[in-house]
Design a protein around this motif. Structure first.
Motif, mmCIF file in Angstrom:
data_model
loop_
_atom_site.group_PDB
_atom_site.id
_atom_site.type_symbol
_atom_site.label_atom_id
_atom_site.label_comp_id
_atom_site.label_asym_id
_atom_site.label_seq_id
_atom_site.Cartn_x
_atom_site.Cartn_y
_atom_site.Cartn_z
ATOM 1 N N LEU A 147 -44.064 42.406 -17.444
ATOM 2 C CA LEU A 147 -43.358 42.927 -16.271
ATOM 3 C C LEU A 147 -41.906 43.294 -16.549
ATOM 4 N N LEU A 148 -41.428 43.030 -17.760
ATOM 5 C CA LEU A 148 -40.034 43.355 -18.074
ATOM 6 C C LEU A 148 -39.869 44.867 -18.197
ATOM 7 N N PRO A 149 -38.865 45.426 -17.574
ATOM 8 C CA PRO A 149 -38.640 46.872 -17.682
ATOM 9 C C PRO A 149 -38.321 47.284 -19.113
ATOM 10 N N ALA A 150 -38.788 48.446 -19.507
ATOM 11 C CA ALA A 150 -38.571 48.937 -20.872
ATOM 12 C C ALA A 150 -37.084 49.060 -21.200
ATOM 13 N N HIS A 151 -36.265 49.433 -20.207
ATOM 14 C CA HIS A 151 -34.837 49.588 -20.512
ATOM 15 C C HIS A 151 -34.179 48.234 -20.812
ATOM 16 N N TRP A 152 -34.716 47.133 -20.290
ATOM 17 C CA TRP A 152 -34.204 45.798 -20.646
ATOM 18 C C TRP A 152 -34.504 45.517 -22.118
ATOM 19 N N TYR A 153 -35.725 45.824 -22.536
ATOM 20 C CA TYR A 153 -36.109 45.617 -23.933
ATOM 21 C C TYR A 153 -35.229 46.456 -24.854
ATOM 22 N N HIS A 154 -35.043 47.704 -24.482
ATOM 23 C CA HIS A 154 -34.222 48.608 -25.295
ATOM 24 C C HIS A 154 -32.783 48.085 -25.393
ATOM 25 N N LYS A 155 -32.232 47.645 -24.280
ATOM 26 C CA LYS A 155 -30.869 47.093 -24.283
ATOM 27 C C LYS A 155 -30.807 45.815 -25.118
ATOM 28 N N ALA A 156 -31.805 44.962 -24.999
ATOM 29 C CA ALA A 156 -31.828 43.725 -25.783
ATOM 30 C C ALA A 156 -31.876 44.029 -27.279
ATOM 31 N N GLN A 157 -32.601 45.057 -27.664
ATOM 32 C CA GLN A 157 -32.655 45.425 -29.083
ATOM 33 C C GLN A 157 -31.299 45.953 -29.570
ATOM 34 N N ARG A 158 -30.610 46.703 -28.729
ATOM 35 C CA ARG A 158 -29.246 47.158 -29.095
ATOM 36 C C ARG A 158 -28.319 45.959 -29.245
ATOM 37 N N MET A 159 -28.420 45.006 -28.320
ATOM 38 C CA MET A 159 -27.590 43.807 -28.378
ATOM 39 C C MET A 159 -27.947 42.968 -29.609
ATOM 40 N N ARG A 160 -29.215 42.935 -29.955
ATOM 41 C CA ARG A 160 -29.661 42.213 -31.145
ATOM 42 C C ARG A 160 -29.034 42.817 -32.403
ATOM 43 N N ARG A 161 -29.054 44.151 -32.493
ATOM 44 C CA ARG A 161 -28.433 44.816 -33.642
ATOM 45 C C ARG A 161 -26.948 44.520 -33.714
ATOM 46 N N ARG A 162 -26.266 44.532 -32.572
ATOM 47 C CA ARG A 162 -24.835 44.235 -32.545
ATOM 48 C C ARG A 162 -24.554 42.802 -32.985
ATOM 49 N N LEU A 163 -25.345 41.862 -32.511
ATOM 50 C CA LEU A 163 -25.188 40.469 -32.924
ATOM 51 C C LEU A 163 -25.393 40.337 -34.434
ATOM 52 N N THR A 205 -29.921 27.983 -33.346
ATOM 53 C CA THR A 205 -30.435 28.800 -34.451
ATOM 54 C C THR A 205 -30.912 30.183 -33.985
ATOM 55 N N ILE A 206 -30.978 30.395 -32.679
ATOM 56 C CA ILE A 206 -31.468 31.682 -32.159
ATOM 57 C C ILE A 206 -30.650 32.879 -32.653
ATOM 58 N N PRO A 207 -29.312 32.831 -32.670
ATOM 59 C CA PRO A 207 -28.579 33.999 -33.173
ATOM 60 C C PRO A 207 -28.984 34.379 -34.606
ATOM 61 N N PHE A 208 -29.237 33.374 -35.442
ATOM 62 C CA PHE A 208 -29.622 33.647 -36.828
ATOM 63 C C PHE A 208 -31.033 34.220 -36.897
ATOM 64 N N SER A 209 -31.937 33.707 -36.068
ATOM 65 C CA SER A 209 -33.300 34.246 -36.028
ATOM 66 C C SER A 209 -33.272 35.709 -35.602
ATOM 67 N N LEU A 210 -32.497 36.018 -34.588
ATOM 68 C CA LEU A 210 -32.401 37.402 -34.110
ATOM 69 C C LEU A 210 -31.855 38.333 -35.198
ATOM 70 N N ALA A 211 -30.932 37.807 -36.006
ATOM 71 C CA ALA A 211 -30.297 38.626 -37.047
ATOM 72 C C ALA A 211 -31.093 38.654 -38.350
ATOM 73 N N GLY A 212 -32.197 37.891 -38.404
ATOM 74 C CA GLY A 212 -32.994 37.854 -39.610
ATOM 75 C C GLY A 212 -32.337 37.057 -40.735
ATOM 76 N N LEU A 213 -31.487 36.115 -40.364
ATOM 77 C CA LEU A 213 -30.795 35.293 -41.354
ATOM 78 C C LEU A 213 -31.440 33.909 -41.435
ATOM 79 N N PRO A 214 -31.428 33.300 -42.613
ATOM 80 C CA PRO A 214 -31.977 31.953 -42.717
ATOM 81 C C PRO A 214 -31.058 30.930 -42.055
ATOM 82 N N ALA A 215 -31.634 29.890 -41.510
ATOM 83 C CA ALA A 215 -30.870 28.792 -40.923
ATOM 84 C C ALA A 215 -31.517 27.492 -41.365
ATOM 85 N N ILE A 216 -30.726 26.623 -41.961
ATOM 86 C CA ILE A 216 -31.265 25.345 -42.431
ATOM 87 C C ILE A 216 -30.457 24.198 -41.867
#
Length: 178
Positions: free
Chosen positions: A103-119, A167-178
């Motif tokens: 039920l999430l609007p596509a523009h929310w997903y698109h914005k979240a992906q832009r924010m993910r790239r920025r993070l 650890t979520i910011p690192f997961s979103l960025a594709g970075l390892p977290a230990i």
């Protein structure tokens, strides 16, 4: 930590290694026991020759919202057929998350992906000044089995919000977290 991946470190010490301690989102709130352990680790790294600094990650406080949007939308898309044909075979919590994602609007997903790239860009930029980023992985010590909340600095948090978000910011960025 396998220090063989850091050439030039004599006797496997931390000499010369640039270590940045993440503050802001990563330290507030933080249970006193966790803060003391982190302080102790930072002192030990300094004594072992590491060059220490402090850093913040702009936008890290939005990581949970970004993660929620991306993961729910992608899981819904991936399991759309299962949800439609066999929803009764799913656990209620999983079914509910898949339904939310659908039920999430596509523009929310698109914005979240832009924010993910920025993070990811902001985190990547931290490595211009540091070889390693240090923060706690949990905001509080492990709670008793069956606990549904944790108390940090006199305030009660749901177990998930109080424990699993560092650890979520690192997961979103594709970075390892230990």
């Amino acid at each position: 930590c396998d220090l063989d991946h850091f050439p030039g470190l004599p006797d496997r010490s931390l000499a010369g290694l640039r270590i940045a301690r993440l503050g802001g989102y990563f330290e507030s709130p933080l249970h006193e026991d966790v803060r003391l352990a982190l302080d102790d680790a930072f002192v030990r790294m300094h004594l072992d020759g590491a060059r220490l600094s402090n850093a913040t990650v702009e936008g890290a406080e939005l990581a949970s919202a970004i993660y929620f949007t991306v993961v729910h939308a992608e899981a819904s898309c991936e399991h759309e057929d299962r949800l439609r044909r066999r929803a009764d075979a799913l656990g209620e919590d999983v079914r509910l998350r898949l339904e939310i994602g659908s039920l999430l609007p596509a523009h929310w997903y698109h914005k979240a992906q832009r924010m993910r790239r920025r993070l990811a860009e902001v985190l990547d930029a931290q490595f211009d000044a540091a070889d390693v980023l240090v923060c706690a992985t949990l905001r509080a010590p492990a709670p008793p089995i069956g606990a549904t909340s944790v108390t940090i600095d006199g305030r009660q948090y749901s177990l998930h919000a109080g424990m699993a978000d560092l650890t979520i910011p690192f997961s979103l960025a594709g970075l390892p977290a230990i």
